[in-house]
Design a protein around this motif. Structure first.
Motif, PDB file in Angstrom:
ATOM      1  N   GLU A  92      -8.756  21.934  -1.191  1.00  0.00           N
ATOM      2  CA  GLU A  92     -10.153  22.237  -0.886  1.00  0.00           C
ATOM      3  C   GLU A  92     -10.947  22.675  -2.116  1.00  0.00           C
ATOM      4  O   GLU A  92     -11.972  23.350  -2.006  1.00  0.00           O
ATOM      5  CB  GLU A  92     -10.215  23.336   0.184  1.00  0.00           C
ATOM      6  CG  GLU A  92      -9.694  24.707  -0.259  1.00  0.00           C
ATOM      7  CD  GLU A  92      -8.202  24.893  -0.075  1.00  0.00           C
ATOM      8  OE1 GLU A  92      -7.751  26.040   0.013  1.00  0.00           O
ATOM      9  OE2 GLU A  92      -7.470  23.891  -0.015  1.00  0.00           O
ATOM     10  N   GLU A 148     -13.050  21.320  -3.988  1.00  0.00           N
ATOM     11  CA  GLU A 148     -14.491  21.023  -4.003  1.00  0.00           C
ATOM     12  C   GLU A 148     -15.282  22.128  -3.315  1.00  0.00           C
ATOM     13  O   GLU A 148     -16.358  22.525  -3.793  1.00  0.00           O
ATOM     14  CB  GLU A 148     -14.768  19.673  -3.313  1.00  0.00           C
ATOM     15  CG  GLU A 148     -14.398  18.461  -4.143  1.00  0.00           C
ATOM     16  CD  GLU A 148     -13.012  17.959  -3.822  1.00  0.00           C
ATOM     17  OE1 GLU A 148     -12.248  18.707  -3.155  1.00  0.00           O
ATOM     18  OE2 GLU A 148     -12.679  16.822  -4.239  1.00  0.00           O
ATOM     19  N   GLN A 149     -14.762  22.636  -2.191  1.00  0.00           N
ATOM     20  CA  GLN A 149     -15.443  23.735  -1.495  1.00  0.00           C
ATOM     21  C   GLN A 149     -15.477  24.986  -2.355  1.00  0.00           C
ATOM     22  O   GLN A 149     -16.434  25.753  -2.327  1.00  0.00           O
ATOM     23  CB  GLN A 149     -14.736  24.038  -0.178  1.00  0.00           C
ATOM     24  CG  GLN A 149     -15.451  25.077   0.684  1.00  0.00           C
ATOM     25  CD  GLN A 149     -16.833  24.617   1.110  1.00  0.00           C
ATOM     26  OE1 GLN A 149     -16.991  23.485   1.569  1.00  0.00           O
ATOM     27  NE2 GLN A 149     -17.838  25.475   0.952  1.00  0.00           N
ATOM     28  N   ASP A 189     -19.005  26.836  -3.070  1.00  0.00           N
ATOM     29  CA  ASP A 189     -19.235  28.252  -2.790  1.00  0.00           C
ATOM     30  C   ASP A 189     -19.855  28.951  -3.995  1.00  0.00           C
ATOM     31  O   ASP A 189     -20.719  29.821  -3.844  1.00  0.00           O
ATOM     32  CB  ASP A 189     -17.923  28.945  -2.421  1.00  0.00           C
ATOM     33  CG  ASP A 189     -17.412  28.545  -1.044  1.00  0.00           C
ATOM     34  OD1 ASP A 189     -18.178  27.913  -0.292  1.00  0.00           O
ATOM     35  OD2 ASP A 189     -16.251  28.863  -0.733  1.00  0.00           O
ATOM     36  N   GLN A 239     -11.005  29.683  -0.800  1.00  0.00           N
ATOM     37  CA  GLN A 239     -12.240  30.449  -0.712  1.00  0.00           C
ATOM     38  C   GLN A 239     -11.996  31.954  -0.801  1.00  0.00           C
ATOM     39  O   GLN A 239     -12.910  32.718  -1.094  1.00  0.00           O
ATOM     40  CB  GLN A 239     -12.968  30.124   0.596  1.00  0.00           C
ATOM     41  CG  GLN A 239     -13.508  28.709   0.661  1.00  0.00           C
ATOM     42  CD  GLN A 239     -14.247  28.441   1.962  1.00  0.00           C
ATOM     43  OE1 GLN A 239     -13.647  28.343   3.024  1.00  0.00           O
ATOM     44  NE2 GLN A 239     -15.559  28.351   1.871  1.00  0.00           N
TER      45      GLN A 239
END
Length: 276
Positions: free
Chosen positions: A52, A54-55, A59, A265
């Motif tokens: 993930e 890219e997320q 963010d 994240q």
């Protein structure tokens, strides 16, 4: 009438396509086109430990936008110093700030040759923005730069943005000392925003260390994940704005969370503080 701009000091003109660039790696992860094979190699390696990723970069960009809107909309500050701005994207600092406060003045600082070329072109028609190819890890030089001093007045409160940069710093000078030098130069009432790769020292620490290993051993060669205390040590003497130190996605999100956070994240954190 156009404002006469001071001459810009020369920045490196040669772009090495075989060596990854921090700005271009972020551009690649954000879906941009201003990157090369070496940059894409870093992103692909990161995907092996954090699919993930890219997320992770989205963010970071969204945090920048929310912080800029908050400062422009609620503090009365009208000057922004963006250190390590990276390549231009859909919503840049000056666009987010000037959409709320058209008289906001913004200076970008980045010495990546790719960023220098794109940054100057982007700002050519905006008299309230400037671009300096100074080295953000040398605060004494940045603070004395005539390009910066033309728009940023250090006798008035300003916003200093140090977002997604110091985790890539590999010099001998402690990053806390770099930040202290900048903060000491700010007048009372100024705001400082900092974001950083984060080791949460919990079940996600292993992921943070795996990502760090990929960053450090990739063509990029840098990317340190620091703890809460280490990151807060870069914000000496500041009064943190609620919610204080937090994951970037938890700093005044745009709406309620309907989905669980992805593991990566939880390895990206920061804070915004006000200088008393």
């Amino acid at each position: 009438m156009s404002i006469e701009r001071p001459a810009s000091p020369k920045a490196p003109a040669t772009i090495d396509r075989t060596r990854a660039s921090i700005a271009r790696v972020y551009d690649c992860a954000l879906g941009g086109k201003d990157n090369f094979e070496a940059d894409r190699e870093v992103v692909e390696k990161l995907k092996t430990v954090a699919p993930e990723i890219e997320q992770f970069t989205v963010d970071h960009r969204q945090f920048l936008i929310r912080v800029t809107r908050f400062i422009a909309g609620q503090t009365g500050i009208r000057q922004f110093l963006d250190l390590g701005s990276g390549l231009p994207t859909a919503e840049n600092t000056h666009q987010a700030a000037q959409r709320i406060a058209p008289d906001a003045r913004v200076v970008y600082v980045d010495n990546d040759p790719s960023v220098v070329a794109h940054g100057r072109a982007l700002l050519e028609e905006n008299d309230l923005t400037r671009f300096s190819p100074a080295d953000l890890t040398k605060p004494e030089e940045v603070l004395a730069d005539p390009i910066i001093r033309e728009l940023i007045h250090f006798d008035q409160p300003l916003a200093l943005l140090m977002l997604g940069t110091l985790h890539h710093y590999v010099g001998e000078r402690p990053p806390s000392d770099i930040m202290k030098t900048y903060i000491d130069a700010l007048p009372s009432g100024s705001y400082v925003a900092l974001s950083h790769f984060y080791d949460p020292q919990d079940e996600n620490s292993a992921l943070a260390r795996r990502m760090e290993d990929v960053f450090v051993h990739s063509p990029l060669g840098s990317g340190v994940f620091r703890t809460r205390d280490e990151i807060l040590g870069m914000l000496p003497g500041l009064e943190l704005i609620e919610p204080g130190f937090s994951l970037l996605v938890d700093w005044w999100p745009d709406g309620p969370r309907l989905q669980d956070l992805l593991p990566a994240q939880k390895c990206l954190a920061g804070a915004v503080g006000r200088k008393p």
